[in-house]
Design a protein around this motif. Structure first.
Motif, PDB file in Angstrom:
ATOM      1  N   GLU A  32      -9.433 -13.550   0.205  1.00 57.75           N
ATOM      2  CA  GLU A  32      -9.715 -14.325   1.411  1.00 57.75           C
ATOM      3  C   GLU A  32      -8.752 -13.972   2.543  1.00 57.75           C
ATOM      4  OE1 GLU A  32     -10.096 -18.564   0.702  1.00 57.75           O
ATOM      5  OE2 GLU A  32     -10.924 -18.165  -1.294  1.00 57.75           O
ATOM      6  N   VAL A  33      -7.668 -13.273   2.201  1.00 60.06           N
ATOM      7  CA  VAL A  33      -6.657 -12.900   3.187  1.00 60.06           C
ATOM      8  C   VAL A  33      -6.611 -11.394   3.403  1.00 60.06           C
ATOM      9  CG1 VAL A  33      -4.173 -12.938   3.710  1.00 60.06           C
ATOM     10  CG2 VAL A  33      -5.254 -14.926   2.636  1.00 60.06           C
ATOM     11  N   PHE A  34      -6.736 -10.633   2.324  1.00 55.74           N
ATOM     12  CA  PHE A  34      -6.535  -9.191   2.367  1.00 55.74           C
ATOM     13  C   PHE A  34      -7.817  -8.430   2.047  1.00 55.74           C
ATOM     14  CE2 PHE A  34      -2.442 -11.024   0.921  1.00 55.74           C
ATOM     15  CZ  PHE A  34      -1.647 -10.628   1.982  1.00 55.74           C
ATOM     16  N   THR A  35      -7.896  -7.186   2.542  1.00 59.39           N
ATOM     17  CA  THR A  35      -8.973  -6.293   2.130  1.00 59.39           C
ATOM     18  C   THR A  35      -8.709  -5.860   0.685  1.00 59.39           C
ATOM     19  OG1 THR A  35      -7.822  -4.305   2.892  1.00 59.39           O
ATOM     20  CG2 THR A  35      -9.309  -5.392   4.482  1.00 59.39           C
ATOM     21  N   ALA A  36      -9.720  -5.371   0.018  1.00 58.88           N
ATOM     22  CA  ALA A  36      -9.579  -4.939  -1.374  1.00 58.88           C
ATOM     23  C   ALA A  36      -8.553  -3.820  -1.511  1.00 58.88           C
ATOM     24  CB  ALA A  36     -10.930  -4.495  -1.925  1.00 58.88           C
ATOM     25  N   GLU A  37      -8.461  -2.964  -0.494  1.00 56.45           N
ATOM     26  CA  GLU A  37      -7.566  -1.801  -0.546  1.00 56.45           C
ATOM     27  C   GLU A  37      -6.297  -1.999   0.284  1.00 56.45           C
ATOM     28  OE1 GLU A  37     -10.271  -1.653   2.837  1.00 56.45           O
ATOM     29  OE2 GLU A  37     -10.690  -1.863   0.725  1.00 56.45           O
ATOM     30  N   VAL A  38      -5.906  -3.228   0.515  1.00 58.29           N
ATOM     31  CA  VAL A  38      -4.737  -3.552   1.331  1.00 58.29           C
ATOM     32  C   VAL A  38      -3.500  -2.758   0.891  1.00 58.29           C
ATOM     33  CG1 VAL A  38      -4.116  -5.523  -0.143  1.00 58.29           C
ATOM     34  CG2 VAL A  38      -3.302  -5.438   2.221  1.00 58.29           C
ATOM     35  N   VAL A  39      -2.694  -2.395   1.869  1.00 52.80           N
ATOM     36  CA  VAL A  39      -1.375  -1.812   1.597  1.00 52.80           C
ATOM     37  C   VAL A  39      -0.358  -2.868   1.996  1.00 52.80           C
ATOM     38  CG1 VAL A  39       0.268   0.008   2.180  1.00 52.80           C
ATOM     39  CG2 VAL A  39      -2.180   0.535   1.983  1.00 52.80           C
ATOM     40  N   TYR A  40       0.436  -3.318   1.020  1.00 53.89           N
ATOM     41  CA  TYR A  40       1.427  -4.386   1.209  1.00 53.89           C
ATOM     42  C   TYR A  40       2.788  -3.733   1.033  1.00 53.89           C
ATOM     43  CZ  TYR A  40       2.887  -9.312   1.017  1.00 53.89           C
ATOM     44  OH  TYR A  40       3.432 -10.548   1.287  1.00 53.89           O
ATOM     45  N   ASP A  41       3.450  -3.482   2.139  1.00 54.12           N
ATOM     46  CA  ASP A  41       4.693  -2.707   2.154  1.00 54.12           C
ATOM     47  C   ASP A  41       5.909  -3.628   2.037  1.00 54.12           C
ATOM     48  OD1 ASP A  41       6.875  -1.058   2.662  1.00 54.12           O
ATOM     49  OD2 ASP A  41       5.995  -0.144   4.440  1.00 54.12           O
ATOM     50  N   VAL A  42       6.535  -3.606   0.879  1.00 53.32           N
ATOM     51  CA  VAL A  42       7.751  -4.389   0.637  1.00 53.32           C
ATOM     52  C   VAL A  42       8.930  -3.453   0.361  1.00 53.32           C
ATOM     53  CG1 VAL A  42       6.757  -6.626   0.015  1.00 53.32           C
ATOM     54  CG2 VAL A  42       6.866  -4.831  -1.700  1.00 53.32           C
ATOM     55  N   ASP A  44      11.400  -2.805   2.218  1.00 47.68           N
ATOM     56  CA  ASP A  44      12.664  -3.416   2.616  1.00 47.68           C
ATOM     57  C   ASP A  44      13.303  -4.203   1.467  1.00 47.68           C
ATOM     58  OD1 ASP A  44      13.410  -2.657   5.168  1.00 47.68           O
ATOM     59  OD2 ASP A  44      13.249  -4.669   6.015  1.00 47.68           O
ATOM     60  N   PHE A  45      12.518  -4.527   0.466  1.00 45.32           N
ATOM     61  CA  PHE A  45      13.013  -5.267  -0.700  1.00 45.32           C
ATOM     62  C   PHE A  45      13.125  -4.366  -1.931  1.00 45.32           C
ATOM     63  CE2 PHE A  45      11.241  -8.285   2.217  1.00 45.32           C
ATOM     64  CZ  PHE A  45      12.151  -9.313   2.207  1.00 45.32           C
ATOM     65  N   GLY A  46      12.965  -3.052  -1.723  1.00 44.17           N
ATOM     66  CA  GLY A  46      13.104  -2.096  -2.812  1.00 44.17           C
ATOM     67  C   GLY A  46      11.894  -1.967  -3.714  1.00 44.17           C
ATOM     68  N   HIS A  47      10.726  -2.441  -3.263  1.00 44.97           N
ATOM     69  CA  HIS A  47       9.534  -2.405  -4.106  1.00 44.97           C
ATOM     70  C   HIS A  47       8.462  -1.446  -3.603  1.00 44.97           C
ATOM     71  CE1 HIS A  47      11.165  -5.712  -6.388  1.00 44.97           C
ATOM     72  NE2 HIS A  47      11.308  -6.410  -5.277  1.00 44.97           N
ATOM     73  N   GLY A  48       8.724  -0.693  -2.560  1.00 43.33           N
ATOM     74  CA  GLY A  48       7.768   0.282  -2.057  1.00 43.33           C
ATOM     75  C   GLY A  48       6.514  -0.359  -1.500  1.00 43.33           C
ATOM     76  N   GLU A  49       5.404   0.354  -1.618  1.00 43.00           N
ATOM     77  CA  GLU A  49       4.117  -0.133  -1.135  1.00 43.00           C
ATOM     78  C   GLU A  49       3.236  -0.512  -2.313  1.00 43.00           C
ATOM     79  OE1 GLU A  49       2.363   2.867   1.358  1.00 43.00           O
ATOM     80  OE2 GLU A  49       3.643   2.339   3.057  1.00 43.00           O
ATOM     81  N   LEU A  50       2.661  -1.693  -2.249  1.00 42.24           N
ATOM     82  CA  LEU A  50       1.691  -2.138  -3.239  1.00 42.24           C
ATOM     83  C   LEU A  50       0.318  -1.891  -2.630  1.00 42.24           C
ATOM     84  CD1 LEU A  50       3.347  -5.602  -3.994  1.00 42.24           C
ATOM     85  CD2 LEU A  50       3.652  -3.459  -5.268  1.00 42.24           C
ATOM     86  N   ALA A  54      -5.027  -6.199  -6.869  1.00 48.82           N
ATOM     87  CA  ALA A  54      -4.487  -6.310  -8.231  1.00 48.82           C
ATOM     88  C   ALA A  54      -2.991  -6.018  -8.243  1.00 48.82           C
ATOM     89  CB  ALA A  54      -5.233  -5.366  -9.177  1.00 48.82           C
ATOM     90  N   ALA A  55      -2.546  -5.059  -7.451  1.00 50.24           N
ATOM     91  CA  ALA A  55      -1.117  -4.715  -7.404  1.00 50.24           C
ATOM     92  C   ALA A  55      -0.291  -5.872  -6.838  1.00 50.24           C
ATOM     93  CB  ALA A  55      -0.902  -3.451  -6.576  1.00 50.24           C
ATOM     94  N   ILE A  56      -0.821  -6.542  -5.817  1.00 49.99           N
ATOM     95  CA  ILE A  56      -0.107  -7.691  -5.244  1.00 49.99           C
ATOM     96  C   ILE A  56      -0.031  -8.819  -6.269  1.00 49.99           C
ATOM     97  CG2 ILE A  56      -0.166  -9.493  -3.473  1.00 49.99           C
ATOM     98  CD1 ILE A  56      -1.530  -7.424  -1.634  1.00 49.99           C
ATOM     99  N   ARG A  57      -1.131  -9.087  -6.916  1.00 48.72           N
ATOM    100  CA  ARG A  57      -1.184 -10.149  -7.930  1.00 48.72           C
ATOM    101  C   ARG A  57      -0.212  -9.846  -9.069  1.00 48.72           C
ATOM    102  NH1 ARG A  57      -3.525 -11.830 -12.603  1.00 48.72           N
ATOM    103  NH2 ARG A  57      -4.315 -13.968 -12.635  1.00 48.72           N
ATOM    104  N   GLU A  58      -0.249  -8.625  -9.578  1.00 42.02           N
ATOM    105  CA  GLU A  58       0.633  -8.239 -10.690  1.00 42.02           C
ATOM    106  C   GLU A  58       2.101  -8.339 -10.297  1.00 42.02           C
ATOM    107  OE1 GLU A  58      -0.736  -4.347 -11.858  1.00 42.02           O
ATOM    108  OE2 GLU A  58      -2.723  -5.134 -12.343  1.00 42.02           O
ATOM    109  N   ARG A 123       3.359  -5.108   6.524  1.00 43.91           N
ATOM    110  CA  ARG A 123       4.723  -4.625   6.336  1.00 43.91           C
ATOM    111  C   ARG A 123       5.639  -5.842   6.416  1.00 43.91           C
ATOM    112  NH1 ARG A 123       8.035  -0.854  10.455  1.00 43.91           N
ATOM    113  NH2 ARG A 123       9.826  -0.446   9.139  1.00 43.91           N
ATOM    114  N   VAL A 124       6.457  -6.029   5.380  1.00 49.81           N
ATOM    115  CA  VAL A 124       7.353  -7.183   5.318  1.00 49.81           C
ATOM    116  C   VAL A 124       8.773  -6.672   5.552  1.00 49.81           C
ATOM    117  CG1 VAL A 124       8.105  -9.169   3.970  1.00 49.81           C
ATOM    118  CG2 VAL A 124       5.812  -8.202   3.592  1.00 49.81           C
TER     119      VAL A 124
END
Length: 137
Positions: A32-42, A44-50, A54-58, A123-124
């Motif tokens: 409801e917030v993100f596209t299925a293929e969203v790129v969630y760039d963390v 800055d927190f040492g976690h790279g890009e999700l 499913a990657a965000i949820r995991e 990008r966070v």
């Protein structure tokens, strides 16, 4: 077609919805917030890009009790919006279980999916220094 004002309001509400869903554990509603293929760039927190929902949820489930108790978004600024794409920045505050809190800046790219807006890239950026480090040494 919605007006520019309606689109700006829809994007602002979309950004606000993220915290409500995550804080309530409704990770099955991230679509409801993100596209299925969203790129969630963390990065800055040492976690790279999700990449992908499913990657965000995991990642959220793997963090477990390390997740913030609450995500608060404020200062939403829709920088640009067209018929099918836009950019927005907002500030996020996270309350941690130990009572501490942190601040981030979200940089979002939003796209129209059918009649709805969704975040296709987030990008966070961690806020670590006041005034972005100006006046430091």
């Amino acid at each position: 077609m919605a007006s520019a004002l309606e689109d700006r309001l829809a994007v602002t509400e979309l950004i606000a919805l993220h915290g409500h869903l995550v804080d309530s554990g409704a990770l099955d509603r991230l679509h409801e917030v993100f596209t299925a293929e969203v790129v969630y760039d963390v990065s800055d927190f040492g976690h790279g890009e999700l990449t992908g929902l499913a990657a965000i949820r995991e990642a959220a489930l793997a963090l477990g009790a390390g997740n913030p108790l609450a995500h608060h978004v404020t200062n939403v600024f829709v920088e640009e919006i067209t018929d099918d794409r836009g950019r927005a920045r907002s500030k996020g505050l996270a309350v941690i279980a130990d009572g501490s809190c942190g601040s981030v800046t979200y940089e979002d790219t939003v796209v129209r999916v059918g009649a709805q807006w969704r975040i296709s890239r987030r990008r966070v950026l961690a806020r670590k220094l006041p005034l972005n480090g100006l006046g430091q040494g």
